[in-house]
Design a protein around this motif. Structure first.
Motif, PDB file in Angstrom:
ATOM      1  N   SER A  55      -0.762   5.597   7.581  1.00 57.47           N
ATOM      2  CA  SER A  55      -1.631   6.015   6.596  1.00 57.47           C
ATOM      3  C   SER A  55      -1.455   7.436   6.395  1.00 57.47           C
ATOM      4  O   SER A  55      -1.587   7.972   7.414  1.00 57.47           O
ATOM      5  CB  SER A  55      -2.958   5.417   7.058  1.00 57.47           C
ATOM      6  OG  SER A  55      -3.952   6.029   6.433  1.00 57.47           O
ATOM      7  N   CYS A  56      -1.534   7.885   5.255  1.00 55.92           N
ATOM      8  CA  CYS A  56      -1.289   9.304   5.196  1.00 55.92           C
ATOM      9  C   CYS A  56      -2.334  10.338   5.803  1.00 55.92           C
ATOM     10  O   CYS A  56      -2.209  11.328   5.879  1.00 55.92           O
ATOM     11  CB  CYS A  56      -1.109   9.785   3.590  1.00 55.92           C
ATOM     12  SG  CYS A  56       0.327   8.772   2.803  1.00 55.92           S
ATOM     13  N   TRP A  87       0.805  -1.279   0.048  1.00 51.73           N
ATOM     14  CA  TRP A  87      -0.119   0.051   0.168  1.00 51.73           C
ATOM     15  C   TRP A  87       0.902   1.019   0.243  1.00 51.73           C
ATOM     16  O   TRP A  87       1.957   1.131   0.640  1.00 51.73           O
ATOM     17  CB  TRP A  87      -0.823   0.038   1.307  1.00 51.73           C
ATOM     18  CG  TRP A  87      -1.825  -1.133   1.507  1.00 51.73           C
ATOM     19  CD1 TRP A  87      -3.177  -1.236   0.755  1.00 51.73           C
ATOM     20  CD2 TRP A  87      -1.573  -2.463   2.145  1.00 51.73           C
ATOM     21  NE1 TRP A  87      -3.765  -2.337   1.041  1.00 51.73           N
ATOM     22  CE2 TRP A  87      -2.970  -2.884   1.772  1.00 51.73           C
ATOM     23  CE3 TRP A  87      -0.519  -2.775   2.745  1.00 51.73           C
ATOM     24  CZ2 TRP A  87      -2.948  -4.183   2.270  1.00 51.73           C
ATOM     25  CZ3 TRP A  87      -0.826  -4.129   3.185  1.00 51.73           C
ATOM     26  CH2 TRP A  87      -2.043  -4.968   3.032  1.00 51.73           C
ATOM     27  N   SER A 136       2.040   4.747   1.596  1.00 49.03           N
ATOM     28  CA  SER A 136       2.135   5.111   2.750  1.00 49.03           C
ATOM     29  C   SER A 136       2.945   6.375   2.838  1.00 49.03           C
ATOM     30  O   SER A 136       3.426   6.898   1.933  1.00 49.03           O
ATOM     31  CB  SER A 136       2.488   4.126   3.780  1.00 49.03           C
ATOM     32  OG  SER A 136       3.611   3.868   3.371  1.00 49.03           O
ATOM     33  N   THR A 175      -3.596   9.762   8.734  1.00 51.18           N
ATOM     34  CA  THR A 175      -3.330  10.025   9.937  1.00 51.18           C
ATOM     35  C   THR A 175      -3.209  11.329  10.452  1.00 51.18           C
ATOM     36  O   THR A 175      -2.398  12.327   9.751  1.00 51.18           O
ATOM     37  CB  THR A 175      -2.632   8.910  10.425  1.00 51.18           C
ATOM     38  OG1 THR A 175      -2.748   7.751  10.013  1.00 51.18           O
ATOM     39  CG2 THR A 175      -2.423   8.916  12.084  1.00 51.18           C
ATOM     40  N   SER A 215       5.809   3.321   8.025  1.00 53.28           N
ATOM     41  CA  SER A 215       4.666   3.614   7.161  1.00 53.28           C
ATOM     42  C   SER A 215       3.570   3.792   8.036  1.00 53.28           C
ATOM     43  O   SER A 215       3.149   3.068   8.869  1.00 53.28           O
ATOM     44  CB  SER A 215       4.322   2.432   6.366  1.00 53.28           C
ATOM     45  OG  SER A 215       5.256   2.084   5.363  1.00 53.28           O
TER      46      SER A 215
END
Ligand SMILES: *[C@@H]1O[C@H](CO)[C@@H](O)[C@H](O)[C@H]1NC(C)=O
Length: 178
Positions: free
Chosen positions: A167-168, A150, A152, A170, A165
């Motif tokens: 999740s962008c 994925w 990230s 967050t 990594s």
């Protein structure tokens, strides 16, 4: 096309992108995916930001701001650009990584902070890059990072300075460089 030739071409393209950075139009496209229509975050106040100046190599000075105000990765990058005329911090050596992580530890209140790295995917290949397109020539990944399947964004743990990594979308405190 022969598979080996195709793989060689893919390798050449991703190696090229690693060195040349992202095409300019890709960043706005990624930014545009997030929270369309949400107002721009205000610039950080003095009490939620801490500025640090580091003498660099060859008389070059690096300036950073630690922002203790949580934003998603691309919104944090926009704050760095709009409020400091900079970008999320790129890290090119161990000494800088240690210095930034130590300061992040005392100036932010979370277990992770955004730095300026993110990963892109090209077919089955995930490769990291910096938002300022500088060379990806140092990394301090924690074991099992970055995510391989994925996209990230890259967060640093202030304790120990390792990268993970995340999740962008967050919301985390962040480090701008300007
Ligand atoms: C890594 O890249 C940065 C930014 O382009 C550069 O200033 C630095 O000299 C490079 N370091 C090495 C070891 O190549």
């Amino acid at each position: 096309m022969k598979l080996s030739l195709l793989l060689a071409l893919l390798g050449a393209v991703s190696a090229h992108q690693l060195h040349e950075g992202a095409p300019e139009q890709e960043v706005p496209a990624e930014q545009g995916k997030e929270e369309p229509g949400e107002p721009e975050p205000p610039c950080p106040t003095e009490s939620e930001s801490f500025r640090m100046t580091v003498p660099g190599q060859g008389g070059h000075t690096c300036r950073y701001v630690f922002v203790n105000n949580c934003q998603t990765f691309w919104r944090a990058q926009k704050v760095c650009a709009r409020c400091y005329h900079g970008h999320l911090a790129s890290i090119h050596n161990y000494a800088t990584n240690q210095r930034l992580s130590r300061t992040a530890h005392t100036r932010t209140n979370r277990a992770q902070v955004w730095i300026g790295g993110y990963t892109s995917r090209w077919f089955l290949h995930v490769y990291p890059r910096w938002v300022d397109h500088s060379a990806w020539n140092y990394s301090n990944w924690a074991r099992g990072n970055p995510w391989q399947f994925w996209k990230s964004c890259v967060a640093m743990c202030p304790v120990g300075g390792q990268w993970r990594s995340v999740s962008c979308g967050t919301r985390l405190p962040f480090i701008c460089e300007y």
